[in-house]
Design an enzyme around this catalytic site. Structure first.
Site, PDB file in Angstrom:
ATOM      1  N   ASP A 131      -2.915  -9.953   1.021  1.00 62.03           N
ATOM      2  CA  ASP A 131      -1.498  -9.810   0.691  1.00 62.03           C
ATOM      3  C   ASP A 131      -0.766 -11.143   0.793  1.00 62.03           C
ATOM      4  O   ASP A 131      -1.263 -12.114   1.382  1.00 62.03           O
ATOM      5  CB  ASP A 131      -0.857  -8.779   1.626  1.00 62.03           C
ATOM      6  N   ASP A 146       3.804  -2.201  -5.311  1.00 64.83           N
ATOM      7  CA  ASP A 146       4.005  -1.357  -4.142  1.00 64.83           C
ATOM      8  C   ASP A 146       4.638  -0.022  -4.520  1.00 64.83           C
ATOM      9  O   ASP A 146       4.670   0.904  -3.700  1.00 64.83           O
ATOM     10  CB  ASP A 146       4.894  -2.065  -3.118  1.00 64.83           C
TER      11      ASP A 146
END
Length: 741
Positions: A466, A533
Site C-alpha cells: 500500500d 478502496d
C-alpha cells in the site's frame, strides 16, 4: 549498426507505421504516425518526408520550423519546449544539436539513405557542442502495435547542468481535434472526460508524488466523436509513478503535438560531468477506436517475460471483515469458510505489526506484534497453507508514522523540505503518516530486510503493497531538504525488483489507497493493482471500463464486497457484485461469516464460474460496445480467433424510453454462425423479464450456471441487427455467451 548518413527511418510496430525524418539535422521529427503504409521504396519514404514540409511564406522564419521528438526554441519551435535547463551562469539554456547518428538493428535494410525497420529498436544520438550536452533517444516498437520512447541527457561539461525538464513529443494531424483522457478522486478513480483541441496548450500535470487518482492514463486525440469502435486515435501515456505531465499543443503555425515528461521539482536534477538523466518511458499507440488501442496494449503486456503466467487465484482480503481487530479464531474461521467455497489466496491486511491497533502509529515497525500474535503469524499462516491456499500479507513500506520506533530512531529518514527533523518542520500529515525516504540507502536496506525476512519466515506468497498518501514537501532531510520525488520513485522500483529477486515466486500488488498508483511503469515491477478502496459495483463498473484502457483485466483486483458498500452505503445484489468482479482478478472483500446461506451459495457459483472462464477472460480481446442508451452498457471479451465470446449487459439507470432498443455485439465475424445464450450464475438479476428470443431456461449445472436456449444466427445479425434488450431493474448485470456453431 550506426550511421550519420541516414535521412529517414520507416519503422513498423505491428500494424502501425512511423516515418522519422533525420534529413534536416538536429533531433529527428516524426513526420508520419498512423496505419502501416505497406511495402515502400526509399523514394516513397523521401516523398512522404518532402510532402510534410510547409511552404515558407507569411510572417514566419526563413527556414522550416520543425516540432521534433524533443521540440526546442533553437529549432524555431515557440510552443512548450521539451528540454529546459541551464548552467549556474545562465548559459546552455538553448542548446543546438547536430545531425543525429542513428543506431539501427544489424539486419535492417538501408536503401538510398532510408532505413527500414520492423518491430526492432532504434536509437538516435546527437550532441550540442556549444552547450556541452549529449542526447540519446530510444524508440522501441512492439509487434503488437504500441511503441515506447525515452531520452537520456548527459552533461559533457566540467560545469554542472541544472535540468528542469526533458520530455518526448510526437506530431499529430490536425484532423485529431478532440481529446479524451480520464480523471478521478479517491473512491471514484477513472472517470472519462472529453474536450476539443484548441489553439494553445492543453496541459495535465500530476504533482502527487505518485501516479494519482486523477491521472489521465492514456491521453487520446482523434476526430470529434471517436469511440470504442470508430475513429482513428493517437494515444500517449507517461509511464511514471512520480510527478508527471502530458500535454497536447496546437500552434498558430498549424502544427499539433502530443507530449509528456516527468515533472522535476526545483533543483531535483543537477548533472555533474558525465552524469546522465533518463526520462520515463512514453508509450504511444495508434488505432481505430479505443478498443483497438487497448487491445494492442494488452497483447503487448501479455507477451512480456514477467507477465503473470499462472491462473489468477481467487483472493480473499480480510480488511472489511476485521479491520484492525486481529482475532485469531475469527480469522481462522474466515480461512476455513473461504477454502470451502473455492478461495485460493488469503490475505491478512493492516494491523499485524508492532503497536498497530489503529492508523495513528506503528508504520515502519515491521515486526509481528506479540501482544496480538503471541505465537507469531504461524498459527494462521500454517492453517491457510494446509487448507491449500496461498498466504498474503499487507505492508506499507514507503510510509512511516511519527509515533513509531523507527521514527524515533531515525527521524532523518522522514521526507521533509525544511532540512529539519523537528516535528514542527515536517510536512502536513496525511492519514496520520509521513513518507519514509527509501532513497536513503540505509532506509532502503532496512525495509528490504524486514520484508524479505518476513516473506521467508512465513513462506508468504503475496504482498499487498500500500501507499496511502501523496508526497508533500518530499525532500531529503539528509541533503538539507533537497527535493526527492524522482529519487524516491526510482528507489521504489528498485525495491520491488530486489525483493522479488530475493523471494522467487512472490507476487506484489500495487495498492495506493486504491488506484492512486497505476501506470505502465509500476506495472512492470508488480503483478496486479487494487482498483479502488470503493468496492461498490456500480462505481467499479466505470473504473474497470477505463482502467482497461491501460491494463489487461488480469492485473486488476476486482472483488465482491458486502451487500451494503462500506464507502457509498449502496445495497447491491449478488448478480451485480459477482458480475462486476468477474471482469478482472476475482476476489472477495467481505466478512463472509455474516453472509446468508443464499449469498454464500451465489458466491460459490461465481467463484466456480470465474475459475472455469478465467483463462479465456485473461487471454481474449476486450470489447466495449456502443449502445443507443447510456443507461445500458454492453462489454465483454472475444477470443482472438473470434470463435467464442462472453458479454455482460449492465443497467446503470432508468431509461427515458421502453423498451431500450437492441443489443449489438461487436468484435465477431460477420460470416460465421454463432449461438448466443443468456447465462445466469447463482440467483437471477433483479427485475429480469426475458424477451422472446431467450427461449427456455435450463436446470442448474454443477457450478450453478443456467442457460437460456437463446438463438443461432450469423455474426452479421448479432453485430448489425442485434437482439432485443431484456428488462432488468437498475444496477444489475446479465451475461451472454456466444459460441461459434
Amino acid at each position: 549498426m550506426k550511421d550519420k548518413a541516414i535521412d529517414a527511418v520507416y519503422m513498423c510496430a505491428g500494424d502501425t507505421g512511423f516515418i522519422l525524418d533525420n534529413s534536416f539535422g538536429g533531433i529527428p521529427q516524426v513526420c508520419y504516425w498512423g496505419p502501416i503504409l505497406g511495402t515502400l521504396t526509399a523514394s516513397d519514404v523521401k516523398a512522404a518526408v518532402t510532402s510534410n514540409r510547409e511552404s515558407l511564406d507569411g510572417n514566419a522564419p526563413d527556414n522550416h520550423v520543425f516540432s521534433t521528438l524533443i521540440p526546442l526554441e533553437s529549432d524555431g519551435w515557440l510552443g512548450r519546449p521539451a528540454l529546459v535547463g541551464h548552467r549556474a551562469d545562465g548559459t546552455s539554456w538553448s542548446p543546438r544539436f547536430s545531425c543525429a547518428e542513428i543506431g539501427l538493428p544489424e539486419n535492417c535494410l538501408v536503401e538510398d539513405g532510408v532505413a527500414f525497420v520492423d518491430n526492432q529498436p532504434v536509437t538516435f544520438s546527437t550532441t550540442s557542442d556549444g552547450s556541452q550536452l549529449a542526447l540519446k533517444i530510444f524508440v522501441e516498437p512492439f509487434e503488437q502495435g504500441p511503441l515506447r520512447i525515452r531520452a537520456e541527457l548527459t552533461n559533457l561539461s566540467e560545469f554542472d547542468y541544472h535540468l528542469e525538464e526533458l520530455g518526448i513529443s510526437l506530431n499529430l494531424p490536425l484532423e485529431a481535434n478532440e481529446i479524451f483522457d480520464t480523471t478521478g478522486r479517491w473512491g471514484k478513480e477513472r472517470t472519462g472526460q472529453r474536450r476539443p483541441v484548441v489553439l494553445g496548450c492543453d496541459l495535465r500535470e500530476g504533482r502527487h508524488g505518485r501516479t494519482g487518482f486523477d491521472a489521465p492514463g492514456f491521453t487520446f486525440v482523434g476526430p470529434k466523436g471517436f469511440s470504442f469502435r470508430q475513429g482513428e486515435v493517437w494515444g500517449l501515456h507517461t509511464a511514471w509513478s512520480g510527478n508527471h505531465r502530458t500535454w497536447v499543443e496546437k500552434s498558430i503555425g498549424g502544427q499539433q503535438i502530443i507530449a509528456g515528461s516527468e515533472v522535476l521539482m526545483p533543483g531535483e536534477v543537477t548533472l555533474s560531468k558525465d552524469e546522465t538523466y533518463s526520462t520515463p518511458w512514453f508509450y504511444a499507440v495508434h488505432g481505430y477506436g479505443l478498443d483497438d488501442a487497448a487491445q494492442q496494449v494488452h497483447r503487448w503486456f501479455r507477451s512480456r517475460k514477467n507477465h503473470p503466467k499462472t491462473e489468477r487465484p481467487v483472493t480473499l482480503n480480510v480488511w472489511e471483515a476485521v479491520y484492525f481487530n486481529h482475532d485469531l479464531p475469527k480469522l481462522q474461521k474466515l480461512a476455513q469458510k473461504a477454502a470451502e467455497i473455492g478461495v485460493e489466496r488469503f490475505v491478512l491486511d493492516d494491523g499485524w505489526f508492532l503497536g498497530r491497533r489503529d492508523d495513528f502509529k506503528g508504520l515502519g515497525d515491521w515486526y509481528v506484534d506479540e501482544d496480538v500474535w503471541p505465537d507469531g503469524l504461524s498459527p494462521l499462516v500454517d492453517m491457510v497453507h494446509n487448507l491449500g491456499m496461498q498466504f498474503g500479507l499487507w505492508f506499507e513500506p514507503e510510509m512511516i508514522n511519527e509515533d513509531s520506533n523507527l521514527a524515533r530512531k531515525h527521524p532523518d529518514w522522514i521526507m521533509a523540505a525544511q532540512g529539519s527533523t523537528d516535528a514542527k518542520d515536517l510536512p502536513l500529515q496525511w492519514r496520520h503518516q509521513q513518507v519514509l525516504n527509501i532513497a536513503i540507502p540505509e532506509a532502503f536496506e532496512y525495509v528490504k530486510d524486514r520484508v524479505v525476512s518476513l516473506v521467508r519466515e512465513y513462506s508468504i506468497d503475496y504482498i499487498k503493497w500500500d501507499h496511502n498518501r501523496d508526497l508533500i514537501e518530499a525532500g531529503n532531510t539528509q541533503l538539507g531538504g533537497r527535493a526527492g520525488v524522482s529519487a524516491q520513485t526510482h528507489a521504489v522500483y528498485r525495491l520491488f525488483d530486489e525483493i522479488k529477486a530475493e523471494c522467487p515466486g512472490l507476487e506484489i500488488e500495487s495498492c495506493s489507497s486504491g488506484g492512486g498508483r497505476v501506470d505502465l511503469e509500476v506495472l512492470q515491477h508488480t503483478d496486479r493493482f487494487w482498483v479502488s478502496d470503493c468496492i461498490d459495483p456500480v462505481e467499479r463498473q466505470e473504473m474497470t471500463r477505463w482502467y482497461n484502457q491501460v491494463s489487461p483485466p488480469e492485473l486488476m483486483g476486482t472483488h465482491v464486497a458486502s451487500t451494503q458498500s462500506h464507502t457509498t452505503g449502496r445495497h447491491s445484489t449478488m448478480a451485480m457484485r459477482g458480475g462486476t468482479a468477474l471482469w478482472g482478478h476475482f476476489g472477495i472483500e467481505w466478512d463472509i461469516l455474516e453472509a446468508t446461506d443464499s449469498e454464500m451459495s451465489d458466491l460459490k457459483d461465481w467463484i466456480a464460474f470465474y475459475k472455469s472462464n478465467r483463462d479465456f477472460l485473461h487471454s481474449s480481446d476486450i470489447v466495449r460496445c456502443e449502445t443507443p442508451d447510456e443507461t445500458i452498457w454492453l462489454h465483454g471479451v472475444v477470443a482472438k480467433d473470434k470463435s467464442h465470446a462472453l458479454f455482460q449487459m449492465v443497467t446503470r439507470g432508468r431509461s427515458a424510453i421502453s423498451p431500450r432498443g437492441r443489443l449489438r455485439f461487436s468484435g465477431l465475424d460477420d460470416s460465421r454462425t454463432y449461438t448466443i445464450r443468456p447465462v445466469l450464475v447463482g440467483s437471477e438479476p433483479s427485475g429480469l423479464v426475458p424477451p422472446l428470443w431467450f427461449g427456455k431456461l435450463s436446470q442448474p449445472a454443477e457450478d450453478g450456471r443456467r442457460y437460456f436456449d437463446g438463438i443461432t444466427t450469423t455474426g452479421s445479425v448479432l453485430q448489425n441487427s442485434g437482439v432485443q434488450t431484456p428488462r432488468l431493474h437498475t444496477d444489475q448485470t446479465l451475461l451472454f455467451e456466444i459460441v461459434e456453431k
